[in-house]
Design a protein around this motif. Structure first.
Motif, PDB file in Angstrom:
ATOM      1  N   ILE A  95       0.864  -1.179   0.000  1.00  9.39           N
ATOM      2  CA  ILE A  95       0.000   0.000   0.000  1.00  9.39           C
ATOM      3  C   ILE A  95       0.895   1.221   0.000  1.00  9.39           C
ATOM      4  O   ILE A  95       1.782   1.343   0.846  1.00  9.39           O
ATOM      5  CB  ILE A  95      -0.907   0.026   1.244  1.00  9.39           C
ATOM      6  CG1 ILE A  95      -1.780  -1.218   1.287  1.00  9.39           C
ATOM      7  CG2 ILE A  95      -1.766   1.282   1.250  1.00  9.39           C
ATOM      8  CD1 ILE A  95      -2.524  -1.373   2.600  1.00  9.39           C
ATOM      9  N   PRO A  99      -2.954   7.842  -2.475  1.00  8.46           N
ATOM     10  CA  PRO A  99      -3.857   7.192  -3.434  1.00  8.46           C
ATOM     11  C   PRO A  99      -4.032   8.014  -4.707  1.00  8.46           C
ATOM     12  O   PRO A  99      -4.314   7.477  -5.764  1.00  8.46           O
ATOM     13  CB  PRO A  99      -5.179   7.076  -2.670  1.00  8.46           C
ATOM     14  CG  PRO A  99      -5.091   8.040  -1.549  1.00  8.46           C
ATOM     15  CD  PRO A  99      -3.636   8.158  -1.217  1.00  8.46           C
ATOM     16  N   SER A 102      -1.327   6.729  -6.951  1.00  3.61           N
ATOM     17  CA  SER A 102      -1.173   5.312  -7.238  1.00  3.61           C
ATOM     18  C   SER A 102      -2.397   4.679  -7.890  1.00  3.61           C
ATOM     19  O   SER A 102      -2.327   3.537  -8.307  1.00  3.61           O
ATOM     20  CB  SER A 102      -0.742   4.549  -5.981  1.00  3.61           C
ATOM     21  OG  SER A 102      -1.136   5.189  -4.820  1.00  3.61           O
ATOM     22  N   LEU A 103      -3.502   5.414  -7.990  1.00  3.86           N
ATOM     23  CA  LEU A 103      -4.633   4.885  -8.744  1.00  3.86           C
ATOM     24  C   LEU A 103      -4.572   5.412 -10.179  1.00  3.86           C
ATOM     25  O   LEU A 103      -4.142   6.532 -10.421  1.00  3.86           O
ATOM     26  CB  LEU A 103      -5.957   5.324  -8.099  1.00  3.86           C
ATOM     27  CG  LEU A 103      -6.309   4.683  -6.749  1.00  3.86           C
ATOM     28  CD1 LEU A 103      -7.479   5.403  -6.103  1.00  3.86           C
ATOM     29  CD2 LEU A 103      -6.616   3.215  -6.906  1.00  3.86           C
ATOM     30  N   VAL A 109     -12.497   3.022 -10.341  1.00  7.19           N
ATOM     31  CA  VAL A 109     -11.789   2.405  -9.215  1.00  7.19           C
ATOM     32  C   VAL A 109     -12.179   0.937  -9.061  1.00  7.19           C
ATOM     33  O   VAL A 109     -11.349   0.087  -8.712  1.00  7.19           O
ATOM     34  CB  VAL A 109     -12.022   3.177  -7.893  1.00  7.19           C
ATOM     35  CG1 VAL A 109     -11.426   4.567  -7.975  1.00  7.19           C
ATOM     36  CG2 VAL A 109     -13.481   3.245  -7.510  1.00  7.19           C
ATOM     37  N   GLN A 112     -10.295  -1.274 -11.332  1.00  4.12           N
ATOM     38  CA  GLN A 112      -8.917  -1.473 -10.878  1.00  4.12           C
ATOM     39  C   GLN A 112      -8.844  -2.547  -9.804  1.00  4.12           C
ATOM     40  O   GLN A 112      -7.886  -3.307  -9.735  1.00  4.12           O
ATOM     41  CB  GLN A 112      -8.339  -0.149 -10.351  1.00  4.12           C
ATOM     42  CG  GLN A 112      -8.231   0.884 -11.452  1.00  4.12           C
ATOM     43  CD  GLN A 112      -7.586   2.180 -10.990  1.00  4.12           C
ATOM     44  OE1 GLN A 112      -6.512   2.178 -10.401  1.00  4.12           O
ATOM     45  NE2 GLN A 112      -8.244   3.289 -11.250  1.00  4.12           N
ATOM     46  N   PRO A 152     -11.012   7.903  -9.908  1.00  2.00           N
ATOM     47  CA  PRO A 152     -10.236   8.348  -8.740  1.00  2.00           C
ATOM     48  C   PRO A 152     -10.442   9.808  -8.348  1.00  2.00           C
ATOM     49  O   PRO A 152     -10.453  10.136  -7.166  1.00  2.00           O
ATOM     50  CB  PRO A 152      -8.794   8.085  -9.172  1.00  2.00           C
ATOM     51  CG  PRO A 152      -8.902   6.918 -10.074  1.00  2.00           C
ATOM     52  CD  PRO A 152     -10.197   7.107 -10.826  1.00  2.00           C
ATOM     53  N   GLN A 161      -7.771   5.731  -0.318  1.00  5.43           N
ATOM     54  CA  GLN A 161      -6.848   4.828   0.376  1.00  5.43           C
ATOM     55  C   GLN A 161      -7.545   3.508   0.724  1.00  5.43           C
ATOM     56  O   GLN A 161      -6.933   2.454   0.659  1.00  5.43           O
ATOM     57  CB  GLN A 161      -6.279   5.522   1.616  1.00  5.43           C
ATOM     58  CG  GLN A 161      -5.008   4.912   2.161  1.00  5.43           C
ATOM     59  CD  GLN A 161      -3.878   4.871   1.149  1.00  5.43           C
ATOM     60  OE1 GLN A 161      -3.931   4.166   0.137  1.00  5.43           O
ATOM     61  NE2 GLN A 161      -2.824   5.624   1.402  1.00  5.43           N
ATOM     62  N   MET A 164      -7.506   1.493  -2.383  1.00  6.23           N
ATOM     63  CA  MET A 164      -6.180   0.881  -2.536  1.00  6.23           C
ATOM     64  C   MET A 164      -6.051  -0.361  -1.668  1.00  6.23           C
ATOM     65  O   MET A 164      -5.513  -1.380  -2.093  1.00  6.23           O
ATOM     66  CB  MET A 164      -5.097   1.882  -2.090  1.00  6.23           C
ATOM     67  CG  MET A 164      -4.759   2.955  -3.089  1.00  6.23           C
ATOM     68  SD  MET A 164      -3.937   2.291  -4.532  1.00  6.23           S
ATOM     69  CE  MET A 164      -2.388   1.766  -3.798  1.00  6.23           C
ATOM     70  N   MET A 167      -7.936  -3.185  -3.110  1.00 10.15           N
ATOM     71  CA  MET A 167      -7.211  -3.730  -4.254  1.00 10.15           C
ATOM     72  C   MET A 167      -6.084  -4.658  -3.800  1.00 10.15           C
ATOM     73  O   MET A 167      -5.815  -5.697  -4.386  1.00 10.15           O
ATOM     74  CB  MET A 167      -6.644  -2.567  -5.065  1.00 10.15           C
ATOM     75  CG  MET A 167      -6.093  -2.937  -6.409  1.00 10.15           C
ATOM     76  SD  MET A 167      -5.185  -1.551  -7.114  1.00 10.15           S
ATOM     77  CE  MET A 167      -6.384  -0.286  -7.102  1.00 10.15           C
ATOM     78  N   MET A 168      -5.427  -4.267  -2.710  1.00 10.33           N
ATOM     79  CA  MET A 168      -4.313  -5.053  -2.204  1.00 10.33           C
ATOM     80  C   MET A 168      -4.787  -6.326  -1.507  1.00 10.33           C
ATOM     81  O   MET A 168      -4.074  -7.309  -1.438  1.00 10.33           O
ATOM     82  CB  MET A 168      -3.502  -4.209  -1.211  1.00 10.33           C
ATOM     83  CG  MET A 168      -2.818  -3.028  -1.841  1.00 10.33           C
ATOM     84  SD  MET A 168      -1.783  -3.579  -3.192  1.00 10.33           S
ATOM     85  CE  MET A 168      -2.158  -2.367  -4.425  1.00 10.33           C
TER      86      MET A 168
END
Lengths: 284, 258
Positions: A95, A99, A102-103, A109, A112, A152, A161, A164, A167-168
């Motif tokens: 992370i 954000p 990084s997006l 979103v 992604q 985003p 965030q 993100m 996503m992780m």
């Protein structure tokens, strides 16, 4: 500790450039279990470089070596790039700080998040979308179907965030590297993101490596703290025992923080010593 | 009489249906030599208040007066000589292709000051940078040194008021301590008055004798440092901010109820 997820022994990162050799990370060793471990240090101390070295995301001019860099029993440095892709993003997630950067700005979103799932699992797009919406809901995003289609620029920093993080998490990693995940966020939003990460460690048994420069935060949030200075871990402490720090650098850092209710005319300033940067002993 | 007097500032940004009210009835006074804090989450309008005082926004309604002169009646240049601003990000606020000497000379040239060379040397001295920095470029300086240059640039016109917009949030904590100490020294030495914006209550508590808590363009409450230290906050938002910012320091005194 029994059965760590990640075990690092004598990790070194050297940058070779036209301007010469820079030994950015020197003999860093630590284990990470199902816990929250923080790496603290000032800018340039090498803390982010450690995080990136673990997932082999450093540029080619960086030479990484270690006596041991094992993750779930696999030696990361000897894996082929192909095999590494099964780990990076799948078993170890990262992370990043902001954000906004990084997006992908031209992709919704939600897409992604489902892309992250499709990259690691052979499923249909519809299935990935369903999983992505579930994942968005699990990071406490209200109305995830609606948020899925947003871009985003349409979401706030705190929500960005959380996206993100969704996503992780969607590939179900065993370990998360969070590089300053909350420094771009407000204190009130920060608390939400932290409780989310905390919950993951408690509930899913994820190992969290938390890279930060915020001592107050780390003290209340993490289990253990590694303090880095000039590329080396100069001290390792339980977060609850940070006030018992022995190293002058850690003590200096703690003293330089303003604290509510503690009237001081002047804050104490770090008095750097040459001695702090000298090579420490390698672990056998 | 207070040096800065702000009453009932309203500000709208955007046109037509997209118009948003950014500031709603902002009023506060700052005495000479005082440091007044503004704290709140991003988007609460705290930096916007500074931009209004500095004259970077001019279409607000209400009244801003410095030293008895209102913004409307004052000469623009004379206003700028009294009120200067230090921005958050020293990486973004210094022109990358200008030498430090050029950066510091520019405001002096605009305001037609003489004796530029001596004034630059003096300003660098005041912020603890030696003469050897004069001919360097910003990229040759560390973050803390750059912020010192930004402070020198604000000081070079000999203002009475500095508007500080998150001046340390882009810096490491050890450097933050140096810069906050510098602000305190300069305040004594040059008899300055500060308005300090920060999201960090501990920084506000360290620097300010009084501060306003802002949320969604409004001032929720104005507190003194004594009230904060004693935990006498009334607005629930301030309490949330206090708990989120450093509850571990506050856990000890019994006054902090949980």
């Amino acid at each position: 500790m029994t059965d760590p997820i990640l075990s690092v022994k004598n990790l070194n990162v050297r940058y070779f450039s036209a301007r010469g050799l820079l030994h950015a990370v020197r003999n860093v060793s630590f284990d990470l279990g199902r816990e929250k471990v923080a790496i603290i240090g000032e800018s340039g101390s090498g803390k982010s470089t450690v995080g990136r070295a673990l997932v082999r995301l450093l540029p080619d001019i960086a030479k990484v070596n270690a006596d041991r860099l094992s993750f779930e029993g696999k030696e990361l440095l000897s894996l082929s790039e192909r095999k590494m892709q099964d780990i990076r993003g799948r078993r170890i997630s990262m992370i990043l700080q902001d954000p906004k950067f990084s997006l992908n700005p031209v992709m919704s979103v939600g897409e992604q998040v489902s892309e992250a799932y499709l990259a690691h699992f052979k499923v249909s797009r519809a299935e990935a979308k369903k999983r992505a919406i579930e994942q968005l809901a699990s990071v406490q995003i209200r109305d995830p179907e609606h948020v899925y289609g947003l871009y985003p620029h349409e979401v706030s920093g705190g929500m960005g965030q959380r996206i993100m993080i969704a996503m992780m998490l969607i590939p179900d990693p065993a370990m998360i590297i969070a590089d300053e995940p909350t420094s771009a966020l407000d204190v009130t939003v920060r608390a939400q993101v932290l409780s989310l990460l905390d919950d993951l460690v408690q509930r899913r048994g994820i190992g969290l490596l938390f890279i930060s420069h915020d001592l107050n935060l780390v003290q209340s949030f993490c289990d253990r703290v590694l303090i880095m200075y000039a590329g080396q871990v100069v001290e390792e402490l339980r977060a609850s025992e940070l006030h018992l720090a022995q190293h002058d650098y850690t003590k200096g850092l703690l003293a330089s923080l303003p604290r509510i209710g503690q009237r001081r005319d002047r804050l104490s300033v770090l008095n750097r010593k040459q001695d702090w940067a000298r090579d420490l002993e390698r672990q056998p | 009489m207070s040096l800065i007097s702000i009453s009932d500032i309203d500000l709208h940004l955007g046109a037509g249906t997209r118009s948003r009210q950014i500031l709603d009835g902002i009023s506060f006074d700052v005495d000479e030599g005082q440091t007044f804090g503004l704290v709140g989450e991003s988007g609460s309008g705290k930096s916007t208040v500074l931009r209004c005082i500095a004259g970077l926004y001019r279409h607000w309604t209400g009244s801003i007066a410095v030293d008895g002169d209102t913004f409307e009646s004052a000469d623009r240049l004379a206003w700028c000589r009294k009120v200067q601003m230090v921005f958050q990000d020293p990486y973004g606020s210094l022109h990358p292709k200008h030498r430090i000497s050029d950066i510091l000379a520019e405001p002096l040239q605009i305001h037609r000051f003489g004796d530029i060379d001596r004034r630059i040397g003096e300003a660098l001295e005041q912020v603890g940078l030696g003469g050897q920095f004069r001919y360097r470029y910003p990229h040759q300086l560390s973050g803390g040194q750059r912020q010192r240059v930004a402070i020198a640039r604000a000081l070079v016109l000999r203002p009475r008021i500095l508007l500080l917009d998150e001046p340390t949030s882009a810096l490491d904590v050890s450097i933050q301590a140096e810069i906050l100490n510098l602000f305190k020294d300069l305040r004594e030495e040059l008899n300055l008055t500060y308005v300090l914006v920060s999201h960090d209550l501990a920084v506000i508590d360290h620097m300010c004798s009084a501060f306003a808590v802002m949320q969604a363009g409004k001032i929720v409450e104005v507190l003194t440092r004594d009230a904060l230290d004693a935990g006498q906050v009334s607005a629930p938002y301030t309490r949330a901010l206090l708990e989120a910012s450093g509850h571990y320091d506050l856990a000890a005194p019994p006054s902090a109820q949980s």
